[in-house]
Design an enzyme around this catalytic site. Structure first.
Site, PDB file in Angstrom:
ATOM      1  N   CYS A   1      65.992  57.510  15.867  1.00 37.94           N
ATOM      2  CA  CYS A   1      67.340  57.850  15.432  1.00 37.94           C
ATOM      3  C   CYS A   1      67.304  59.027  14.454  1.00 37.94           C
ATOM      4  CB  CYS A   1      68.032  56.626  14.843  1.00 37.94           C
ATOM      5  SG  CYS A   1      69.826  56.800  14.752  1.00 37.94           S
TER       6      CYS A   1
ATOM      7  N   HIS B   1      67.238  52.143  18.832  1.00 37.41           N
ATOM      8  CA  HIS B   1      66.759  51.158  17.863  1.00 37.41           C
ATOM      9  C   HIS B   1      66.217  49.943  18.608  1.00 37.41           C
ATOM     10  CE1 HIS B   1      68.091  53.087  14.188  1.00 37.41           C
ATOM     11  NE2 HIS B   1      69.278  53.304  14.735  1.00 37.41           N
TER      12      HIS B   1
END
Length: 501
Positions: A332, A437
């Site tokens: 991310c 994630h």
């Protein structure tokens, strides 16, 4: 409403774990139970099936309760973006960013309204609500407009069980002091006390229990042991040290860059259960050492944390690591940091529209921050150009501002089910960037990546460690352990009698 609220004498006393265990315990008894936390402050998130964002702890508690997580279980999520400001996630969607003062002055009534609506909805759909408080209920400077502790207990009209952490010391003072600072009507709502994180011979604490009950007039309904490796995802920054401080020395050394605004560090927890892996946090250049792999995790403020990496001279060490053949993964915000350039077009990350910052330059990509936030569960397979087995499914979730655009002739990491290419895969897996994630929660991928590192070190590859089934078993184990050390009959009696008032 039938339920109970778990409050604590301080942060990180174990409220989240106890609520998780209670949810599984009641679910195993056949009760239709639901967790609730009115307002969470955490950069550890959970994406619901419909693409909404709630606190990670409530998502985990829903899993323990054997139900699907929804925004009604955590209607307000505050995600710190700086030392002063937090993003407000309201019913799963990003609303605005406010300072602490601005939030208290402008959001209180709106917060009360959504908390009431959430409690009404949950009480109509479920038999029992287990509510989690936040921090301490006696923060005097915040009590007049609090939305997380005694005000919520009042709205739900449920009894409160106060939890204290004996491991940190001062347990008697913390319990008595908390009760002393409560208003009389608030104190009357406290129906029980739990002592958490006890180590050693419980018989040596019996005099302490007697003293507490005589002093306060409130029963101690349980003394819970310190639970090692409970495998329940942590919620806040205090949990990082607790979960990663006692790691063994493993053959594979993974260094994680500790970012000031780190988010979703639960991405890393599966490594705790790989026998030959040691995972450690790098705060300063002196901590870096010579790791086999480096992970740059997610962040709530990419540009600020990129600056932090440069200020600490970690960028130079990362460069040397990669040039010497070391592996690196950016997740991310870490993916964005590894790119060539970041452009804050909307000013959402820095407050300065169109601000530009040079990344670390290891992934040929440009990231542009737009106003719309992406929150979605994602699944896909390895991109054919990676050379990895194309029939292996990879699942996770995305929570990010902005879009990362790879330059031409770059190899994507994944091909998602929606047809989009995702992430970056370079140098035969030496450099990876992804928005996904919980990538390492995929047992097959985690093992594939670790075996790449093992081969580079001349070590034998290992079979896959399966942790998904193990985690669900841990819910049962923790619930059973709590039931053993908790006066469940008394707790149920407290809940029923309060509901009958």
């Amino acid at each position: 409403m039938k339920g109970v609220m778990i409050q604590g004498t301080a942060s990180d006393v174990g409220k989240s774990l106890i609520v998780t265990a209670l949810c599984r315990m009641f679910a195993n008894e056949g009760k239709k139970v639901v967790p609730f936390k009115s307002q969470n402050m955490s950069n550890n998130s959970y994406v619901t099936r419909d693409g909404k964002e709630i606190g990670r702890a409530q998502g985990i508690q829903a899993e323990a309760a054997k139900i699907e997580a929804t925004v009604w279980m955590n209607p307000i999520l505050l995600k710190p973006r700086s030392n002063q400001d937090s993003e407000i996630v309201y019913l799963g969607k990003s609303l605005k960013t406010l300072s602490g003062r601005g939030y208290r002055e402008t959001f209180y009534e709106k917060g009360l309204d959504v908390i009431k609506k959430s409690l009404d909805r949950l009480s109509n759909e479920f038999e029992l609500v287990v509510i989690e408080g936040a921090g301490s209920p006696v923060e005097i400077n915040l009590k007049d407009r609090e939305l997380v502790n005694m005000k919520v207990a009042e709205l739900a009209d449920v009894p409160v069980v106060l939890v204290a952490d004996i491991d940190r010391g001062g347990v008697f003072a913390s319990i008595v002091g908390t009760l002393e600072l409560l208003e009389p009507e608030e104190r009357q709502r406290v129906a029980g006390v739990i002592i958490n994180k006890f180590r050693g011979d419980i018989s040596l604490f019996e005099d302490g229990i007697d003293w507490l009950e005589k002093k306060t007039g409130i029963p101690v309904i349980g003394v819970l042991p310190y639970v090692e490796n409970h495998m329940i995802d942590g919620e806040d920054s205090l949990s990082i040290d607790n979960q990663f401080s006692t790691r063994k020395k493993g053959t594979l050394d993974i260094a994680v860059i500790q970012l000031p605004f780190i988010s979703n560090y639960s991405d890393l927890e599966p490594f705790l259960y790989e026998e030959d892996v040691s995972i450690r946090w790098v705060k300063h250049a002196s901590d870096f050492g010579q790791p086999d792999a480096v992970i740059i995790p997610g962040t709530k403020s990419t540009m600020n944390d990129l600056k932090s990496i440069k200020d600490r001279k970690l960028d130079v060490l990362i460069q040397n690591h990669i040039e010497n053949g070391g592996y690196i993964v950016g997740v991310c915000g870490g993916y964005q940091i590894l790119g060539n350039e970041i452009i804050d077009e909307a000013g959402l990350d820095t407050g300065i529209p169109n601000r530009k910052e040079q990344g670390l330059g290891w992934i040929p990509a440009t990231t542009i921050f737009y106003e719309e936030k992406e929150t979605v569960r994602s699944a896909g397979v390895y991109h054919e150009h990676t050379g990895l087995s194309p029939d292996r499914k990879v699942e996770g979730f995305e929570i990010h501002l902005g879009k990362t655009i790879l330059h031409k002739e770059s190899c994507s990491f994944l091909l998602l089910e929606n047809g989009n290419e995702e992430g970056y895969y370079g140098r035969n897996g030496q450099i990876i960037g992804t928005y996904l994630h919980h990538l390492f929660h995929n047992d097959d991928w985690r093992n594939t990546w670790l075996n790449l590192i093992r081969k580079r070190k001349g070590l034998h590859t290992k079979e896959t460690t399966c942790i998904k089934e193990y985690k669900d078993k841990r819910y049962d184990d923790i619930a059973a352990q709590m039931k053993e050390h908790l006066n469940v009959e008394l707790l149920n009696d407290i809940i029923i009698k309060w509901c009958q008032k």
